[in-house]
Design an enzyme around this catalytic site. Structure first.
Site, PDB file in Angstrom:
ATOM      1  N   THR A 185       0.837  -1.187   0.000  1.00 48.95           N
ATOM      2  CA  THR A 185       0.000   0.000   0.000  1.00 48.95           C
ATOM      3  C   THR A 185       0.876   1.242   0.000  1.00 48.95           C
ATOM      4  OG1 THR A 185      -1.610   1.297   1.231  1.00 48.95           O
ATOM      5  CG2 THR A 185      -0.245  -0.182   2.528  1.00 48.95           C
ATOM      6  N   GLU A 330      -4.684  -2.645   5.165  1.00 49.72           N
ATOM      7  CA  GLU A 330      -4.262  -3.222   6.449  1.00 49.72           C
ATOM      8  C   GLU A 330      -5.401  -3.956   7.154  1.00 49.72           C
ATOM      9  OE1 GLU A 330      -3.576  -0.276   5.250  1.00 49.72           O
ATOM     10  OE2 GLU A 330      -1.564   0.427   5.784  1.00 49.72           O
ATOM     11  N   LYS A 437      -6.047  10.546  -2.575  1.00 49.48           N
ATOM     12  CA  LYS A 437      -6.660   9.338  -3.127  1.00 49.48           C
ATOM     13  C   LYS A 437      -7.531   9.715  -4.315  1.00 49.48           C
ATOM     14  CE  LYS A 437      -7.847   4.841  -1.641  1.00 49.48           C
ATOM     15  NZ  LYS A 437      -8.631   3.938  -0.825  1.00 49.48           N
ATOM     16  N   TRP A 442      -3.876   5.509  -4.591  1.00 52.31           N
ATOM     17  CA  TRP A 442      -3.090   6.495  -3.854  1.00 52.31           C
ATOM     18  C   TRP A 442      -2.100   7.258  -4.741  1.00 52.31           C
ATOM     19  CZ3 TRP A 442      -5.083   7.609   0.529  1.00 52.31           C
ATOM     20  CH2 TRP A 442      -5.667   6.624   1.339  1.00 52.31           C
TER      21      TRP A 442
HETATM   22  P1  AMP Z   1      -6.591   1.329   0.791  1.00 52.61           P
HETATM   23  O1  AMP Z   1      -5.594   0.830   1.761  1.00 52.61           O
HETATM   24  O2  AMP Z   1      -6.004   1.718  -0.504  1.00 52.61           O
HETATM   25  O3  AMP Z   1      -7.749   0.410   0.666  1.00 52.61           O
HETATM   26  O4  AMP Z   1      -7.171   2.691   1.371  1.00 52.61           O
HETATM   27  C1  AMP Z   1      -7.783   2.790   2.631  1.00 52.61           C
HETATM   28  C2  AMP Z   1      -8.140   4.216   2.913  1.00 52.61           C
HETATM   29  O5  AMP Z   1      -9.105   4.692   1.955  1.00 52.61           O
HETATM   30  C3  AMP Z   1      -8.802   4.448   4.246  1.00 52.61           C
HETATM   31  O6  AMP Z   1      -7.875   4.501   5.304  1.00 52.61           O
HETATM   32  C4  AMP Z   1      -9.509   5.780   4.001  1.00 52.61           C
HETATM   33  O7  AMP Z   1      -8.602   6.868   4.075  1.00 52.61           O
HETATM   34  C5  AMP Z   1      -9.974   5.632   2.563  1.00 52.61           C
HETATM   35  N1  AMP Z   1     -11.355   5.091   2.566  1.00 52.61           N
HETATM   36  C6  AMP Z   1     -11.742   3.826   2.332  1.00 52.61           C
HETATM   37  N2  AMP Z   1     -13.088   3.708   2.421  1.00 52.61           N
HETATM   38  C7  AMP Z   1     -13.569   4.934   2.742  1.00 52.61           C
HETATM   39  C8  AMP Z   1     -14.876   5.472   3.003  1.00 52.61           C
HETATM   40  N3  AMP Z   1     -15.983   4.740   2.935  1.00 52.61           N
HETATM   41  N4  AMP Z   1     -14.959   6.794   3.314  1.00 52.61           N
HETATM   42  C9  AMP Z   1     -13.857   7.575   3.369  1.00 52.61           C
HETATM   43  N5  AMP Z   1     -12.603   7.123   3.142  1.00 52.61           N
HETATM   44  C10 AMP Z   1     -12.452   5.825   2.834  1.00 52.61           C
END
Ligand code: AMP
Length: 537
Positions: A185, A330, A437, A442
């Site tokens: 990630t 994670e 994002k 990312w």
């Molecule tokens: P990833 O590890 O790429 O799946 O990204 C996870 C991150 O995406 C989370 O820690 C949040 O910052 C963002 N994220 C995921 N789902 C949501 C949601 N429903 N609302 C707002 N942010 C989200």
């Protein structure tokens, strides 16, 4: 006193083994890179996974070896998930949308032995040829007829690897805590970090995802994971979907509105999952052609907050329920779900909107808590916001190859800032981690800032994520210029384009006299995010 029950380990091979007998005729439908639709059953998938397992063994792959995949959502990728983990090796899903240098870093850090690669990514592999010392073999996911005539690297074809192999395999039994899958990630600071899932965490996450208050998966489900298999295992659907006996519809590389709608209509999809950008694009297409989604479909939205306009458009124009989800690499990733409840029937539209634009609520197995800066838990009143921490059986303890435990008093700190209300609904209000994002993927602010700083005219650089209607966020670059230099956006953009992926390039560059700093000298981005909030509206 210990209980007297069997110690059957929770292994990923048991999922496909049982799927082949419990739902042998359930289908996996894939849009192939070759252009056609491929259709086969769980029984076929099992047989080909067995053949692949034999091939991997013959290649000398051993327990704990990392095997990389650079591939879209498709049946061959599913086979790789099962055969690699099934023999005790680790399936390392590499995100092909990253810049070549990041992929080089990730593959070298993981020390992948073999790479399985979709044809789309042959140019990327040409660029990386000679830079991946641990990789002994590259397998292209195609047959001989579709193999490219010229490449900078040697390869074998996947279909040739499977030829003349037995369709039965004696899956080894081992500790359920052994590693099964690896996903990096960039959602943290510094270099990408690996999250190493175990068989146990993967199976428990998949079982929990099937339950009614989560994705409610069953033999009646027809599931379209638009979320990619290279990003947190397509939210675990290749596992949970096989446990529940769902029909799986895998969209390959074609994620445009027309291609997705065709699959939804022809295959009778009733659950589709992806980031907001995908659904905004699909709805734009449907508006243009004057068509509607089938009203029985549920659209699950995660990876970023579900925009209100999306929830409203789905409900009012299509009669479709938007189910919000939250999770992260994670956390395997699914942790919270915002499914329909009986109380919702009595709610006003505003109350429903509030739930549908929340991040849902935790299911059994996941605990959430918010803390202030002194580590005190904060009330769940829907108002006070704090650092969101999470714990559970499918939450990471430490990053791959890191010595330090990543948890604080047994909790994993998500880097998100959130509120929780009295009913457990989670709302992400900000992010501590310094990243942007965009469309569910990312962009590292730090990498962009460093790239900008190496331009002659830039004295100081700051990248912030600015809300964007289609992409959720897009990067904005703020620069303090070296004395006597004028802002030359074209030149800075060209300079960045040589150093980062195209889709990372900031949509705008603004020159400022100075940038705000915290007491410790770090860039203070909070007031800047506020000031430029409307920049891309
Ligand atoms: P990833 O590890 O790429 O799946 O990204 C996870 C991150 O995406 C989370 O820690 C949040 O910052 C963002 N994220 C995921 N789902 C949501 C949601 N429903 N609302 C707002 N942010 C989200």
């Amino acid at each position: 006193m210990l209980g007297n029950m069997m110690q059957q380990p929770l292994l990923i091979s048991s999922i496909i083994r049982q799927a082949a007998t419990l739902a042998p005729n359930a289908q996996i439908v894939s849009r192939r890179i070759e252009g056609d639709i491929h259709r086969y059953t769980f029984a076929d998938c099992y047989q080909r996974s067995c053949r692949l397992a034999h091939a991997l063994r013959e290649l000398g792959i051993e327990s704990g070896d990392r095997i990389g995949t650079l591939a879209w959502n498709g049946y061959r990728h599913v086979e790789l998930y099962y055969a690699i983990s099934g023999i005790g090796a680790i399936v390392h899903t590499v995100n092909p949308r990253l810049f070549a240098q990041q992929i080089e870093y990730i593959v070298n850090h993981a020390e992948d032995n073999v790479l399985f690669v979709d044809l789309t990514f042959v140019p990327l592999l040409n660029e990386l040829a000679g830079k991946l010392p641990s990789v002994k073999l590259i397998v292209l996911l195609c047959d001989e007829d579709h193999a490219p005539a010229q490449t900078n690297f040697n390869f074998v074809c996947y279909e040739s690897l499977l030829e003349d192999r037995s369709e039965a395999f004696d899956w080894p039994e081992f500790d359920e805590n052994n590693a099964a899958c690896l996903c990096y990630t960039s959602g943290t600071t510094g270099n990408p970090k690996g999250v190493l899932y175990s068989h146990r965490s993967t199976v428990i996450h998949a079982l929990a995802s099937c339950t009614p208050n989560a994705l409610n998966l069953s033999r009646n489900s027809v599931v379209l994971p638009v979320v990619p298999m290279y990003h947190v295992s397509a939210w675990g659907l290749p596992y949970s979907g096989l446990i529940a006996g769902c029909k799986l519809v895998l969209p390959g590389a074609q994620l445009d509105g027309a291609s997705l709608f065709e699959l939804i209509e022809k295959e009778n999809v009733n659950l589709a999952l992806g980031v907001p950008t995908v659904w905004l694009t699909l709805l734009e297409y449907l508006d243009k052609i004057g068509r509607k989604l089938p009203s029985e479909i549920i659209v699950a939205v995660g990876g970023a907050a579900a925009p209100l306009a999306l929830a409203e458009a789905l409900r009012e124009k299509h009669g479709v329920y938007l189910m919000p989800l939250w999770g992260m690499t994670e956390t395997s990733p699914l942790a919270t779900f915002g499914g329909r409840t009986p109380e919702m029937e009595q709610m006003t539209i505003e109350q429903r909107n509030r739930i549908q634009t929340s991040a849902g609520r935790a299911i059994y197995g996941i605990e959430l808590e918010i803390f202030d800066d002194d580590d005190n838990p904060l009330p769940h009143d829907g108002r006070e916001s704090g650092q969101l921490r999470v714990r559970g059986s499918w939450v990471m303890q430490r990053y791959f190859r890191a010595d330090d435990d990543a948890t604080i008093n047994g909790w994993f700190d998500t880097g998100d800032v959130a509120t929780l209300d009295s009913e457990g609904y989670l709302r992400i209000v900000d992010r501590k981690k310094d990243v942007v994002k965009s469309g569910g993927e990312w962009i590292s602010s730090i990498a962009l800032e460093n790239a900008a700083l190496s331009h002659d005219s830039v004295r100081e650089a700051c990248v912030i994520g600015v809300p964007h209607k289609k992409w959720d966020e897009r990067p904005l670059l703020l620069v303090v210029l070296v004395e006597n230099h004028a802002l030359d956006k074209k030149s800075i953009t060209a300079h960045l384009a040589e150093r980062v992926a195209k889709w990372w390039l900031p949509d705008d560059i603004v020159a400022v006299d100075e940038l705000p700093h915290t007491a410790t000298g770090k860039l203070h981005k909070v007031p800047l995010r506020e000031k430029y909030r409307g920049h891309y509206q």
